[in-house]
Design an enzyme around this catalytic site. Structure first.
Site, PDB file in Angstrom:
ATOM      1  N   TYR A 441      47.287  39.024  35.790  1.00  0.00           N
ATOM      2  CA  TYR A 441      46.731  38.849  37.147  1.00  0.00           C
ATOM      3  C   TYR A 441      45.388  39.562  37.327  1.00  0.00           C
ATOM      4  CZ  TYR A 441      49.753  42.967  38.528  1.00  0.00           C
ATOM      5  OH  TYR A 441      50.387  44.162  38.632  1.00  0.00           O
ATOM      6  N   GLU A 442      44.688  39.198  38.389  1.00  0.00           N
ATOM      7  CA  GLU A 442      43.287  39.617  38.609  1.00  0.00           C
ATOM      8  C   GLU A 442      42.386  39.165  37.466  1.00  0.00           C
ATOM      9  OE1 GLU A 442      41.565  40.481  41.010  1.00  0.00           O
ATOM     10  OE2 GLU A 442      43.179  40.937  42.420  1.00  0.00           O
ATOM     11  N   GLY A 443      42.694  38.023  36.877  1.00  0.00           N
ATOM     12  CA  GLY A 443      41.891  37.494  35.769  1.00  0.00           C
ATOM     13  C   GLY A 443      42.485  37.904  34.447  1.00  0.00           C
TER      14      GLY A 443
END
Ligand SMILES: Cc1cc2nc3c(=O)[nH]c(=O)nc-3n(C[C@H](O)[C@H](O)[C@H](O)COP(=O)(O)OP(=O)(O)OC[C@H]3O[C@@H](n4cnc5c(N)ncnc54)[C@H](O)[C@@H]3O)c2cc1C
Length: 600
Positions: A441-443
């Site tokens: 998550y968050e890239g």
């Protein structure tokens, strides 16, 4: 049984010797961050982590968050009360602006505190972390009316926040977002669509939840330039600040997942019953741009999750290794009795790997955090610019490398436990499962690495990469010149590591334009190479500082010697991988993409 204890001596060392807490606390606006306040905050946070959050972690994992038939979500036993204590103690607003009730303390101090929350109970802290993101979005680009209406309660933690980006067809590629926002002619919008994987999208901690939602207005252009950002509260807020009608946003289910079970991951439906009322943040079609401004903070925090889990996995492995008796020490006299497994050299290899990598990642992250404070508050504009360039370069390293390394560390934590590591009751397996989301998550790491080779390395022709490499070289030379043999050895290995990043960057800059498929194929090894060497850089700086204190007789000699030995282990056992990574970067791109897709 392992209990989390914040590594306060180590944290203080990194804060003071490497990140320059003194200098940061002297920046305009940080007058409250006196040495006494800093010490009190670190001590209190350590107590809260050990006494309140850590004891809930295993139970939260077993029980998980549950969606009830009426659509509400029940968090595991003890979590709601812990959240109330968390807010009552002011932790939610520690680094938030005093204008909205925060304490306005340095991000650097918040980083050390945040590490403790992640170590002791990652699933719990995700709620506060996502709220920080939502606060940031409103604070950065929201109107005064939005700020006044939402920020005081969000900073206090009375209301929490979420980030609603992801949709089934729009994950890494947010250009594919389809949620709709239709203007109502009165300044408000009605939102329609589904968002998936929304962390703490629904819960029982607070009476209201403020969703930050990406959506498209009717005439918005296709792609990234047509996405806007909206505030969509669960309960509408009346002019006097009291709660009004229930908005048309529902949690329709929770995901069953590998880890972070106590944190509800919700599928959210907007507008199924006529339209969810939303309020535009900033200007239409600039939502993604706003998200990117915030991204540094959010990605940094996920990097800190990697550091926090690594520290916890290490502490648990050490406790077990000191407890478990098995086999005899290598080279022991005939008839020697059983040894604690910590006496076995291979267990030492694993513990030293865990320890050295965790210390390296922590130091890299804290130094980046100090630069974030300087980028905002330094009185000199040129210095602010320089610090911001460093932060921009380091964020993918902190996010990508700390989280990838956490996978290895949590896995080693299981290995140290042997078969018991695979059995849930020891807790080692939970760290392994919880850590797994951090590279996603968050890239994802792939997305961080794309950013790192493109925007962070190639776009300026490798200029910032060279500045960082030059700084690392200076430290390598200072170490190599040193009369102390450990420092000399560290310097030699660090110099080789710096040569490796230089060679890799020199290849990436032209390849990103001339052979982009090959360059993107080696983006992750390139990112990991930088993570490895910047870790060695910071441990090398730590070894120099420790040696200085040892020679003046100031400080705890055992601790200082351990810092030097850990840095030497990192330099000799881990840094040599840099040359191999550089070779992979410069040579393996074409082979990686040579096979056609149908041959897989
Ligand atoms: C537990 C959990 C909590 C989450 N919390 C939130 C939240 O609060 N809010 C929110 O909005 N979202 C949240 N997410 C969503 C998360 O951010 C996405 O899962 C993540 O961005 C990846 O998107 P995806 O799952 O669609 O994977 P995809 O984008 O489909 O990626 C699949 C694979 O393809 C690779 N890939 C994709 N594009 C590229 C590219 N251009 N170059 C190289 N590789 C590429 C990826 O690296 C990955 O390996 C959460 C997800 C989970 C599992």
């Amino acid at each position: 049984m392992s209990i989390y204890h914040a590594p306060l001596a180590e944290m203080r060392f990194v804060l003071d010797e490497l990140a320059g807490l003194d200098q940061v606390a002297g920046l305009p606006g940080f007058e409250e961050a006196t040495p006494d306040v800093v010490t009190a905050i670190l001590d209190e946070a350590a107590k809260f982590a050990t006494n309140v959050l850590d004891p809930l972690n295993a139970g939260g994992d077993r029980e998980g968050a549950q969606r009830l038939p009426d659509g509400t979500v029940k968090t595991p036993a003890g979590f709601k009360d812990a959240y109330r204590q968390f807010c009552d103690n002011g932790w939610n607003g520690l680094i938030k602006s005093t204008e909205y009730g925060g304490q306005g303390l340095p991000h650097l101090l918040g980083t050390a505190v945040e590490e403790m929350w992640h170590s002791s109970n990652l699933a719990f802290n995700l709620c506060a972390m996502l709220t920080q993101g939502a606060i940031e979005a409103i604070a950065l680009r929201g109107s005064k009316a939005l700020k006044d209406r939402y920020l005081p309660n969000m900073v206090a933690g009375t209301w929490t926040g979420t980030m609603n980006l992801t949709e089934p067809q729009a994950g890494s590629d947010l250009a594919a977002v389809r949620a709709r926002a239709v203007p109502q002619g009165d300044g408000t919008y009605q939102l329609f669509g589904q968002k998936i994987f929304i962390t703490y999208g629904e819960h029982d901690y607070t009476e209201n939840i403020i969703h930050l939602v990406l959506a498209r207005t009717p005439d918005a252009p296709e792609g990234v330039k047509g996405i806007s950002l909206f505030v969509v509260p669960k309960f509408l807020v009346n002019a006097d600040g009291s709660l009004g009608a229930r908005n048309d946003v529902q949690c329709v289910s929770l995901e069953h997942k590998l880890g972070i079970h106590a944190s509800p991951t919700a599928i959210m439906a907007y507008g199924d019953h006529g339209g969810a009322i939303g309020y535009l943040v900033g200007e239409e079609n600039r939502g993604l741009e706003y998200m990117f401004i915030m991204m540094n903070l959010a990605r940094f925090s996920v990097g800190m999750e990697g550091v926090g889990i690594s520290e916890r996995a290490y502490q648990r492995a050490v406790a077990y290794a000191k407890e478990r008796t098995q086999g005899k020490p290598v080279g022991a006299e005939k008839g020697a009795t059983g040894a604690k497994i910590i006496e076995h050299p291979d267990i030492r290899r694993m513990l030293m790997t865990m320890r050295a990598q965790t210390e390296a990642m922590r130091a890299v992250a804290y130094v980046t955090s100090a630069a974030m404070d300087n980028a905002h508050r330094h009185p000199d504009a040129e210095a602010r610019k320089r610090h911001q360039a460093f932060v921009d370069f380091m964020i993918p390293i902190v996010k990508g490398c700390s989280t990838e390394t956490a996978q290895e560390i949590a896995s080693l934590g299981i290995q140290v436990h042997g078969g018991m590591g695979f059995i849930e009751e020891t807790g080692a397996a939970q760290h392994f499962r919880d850590a797994r989301i951090t590279t996603i998550y968050e890239g994802t790491t792939g997305i961080q690495a794309n950013d790192f080779i493109g925007r962070k390395t190639a776009r300026d022709g490798g200029a910032v990469a060279r500045v960082v490499a030059d700084e690392m070289d200076k430290v390598a030379q200072e170490l190599a010149r040193h009369g102390e043999p450990n420092l000399k050895a560290i310097g030699a290995r660090l110099a080789e590591g710096v040569a490796a990043v230089r060679a890799a960057a020199a290849w990436i800059v032209p390849a990103n334009g001339a052979n982009p498929r090959a360059a993107h194929a080696v983006a992750v090894p390139y990112l990991m190479l930088w993570g490895l060497v910047t870790g060695g850089w910071q441990l090398g700086r730590g070894a120099l500082a420790a040696q200085k204190h040892l020679s003046t007789g100031i400080g705890d000699a055992r601790f200082l010697v351990a810092k030097i030995q850990t840095a030497r282990f990192y330099a000799e056992a881990l840094l040599p991988k840099a040359a191999g990574l550089a070779q992979a970067v410069t040579a393996s791109g074409d082979a990686t993409v040579a096979l056609p897709a149908e041959q897989f």
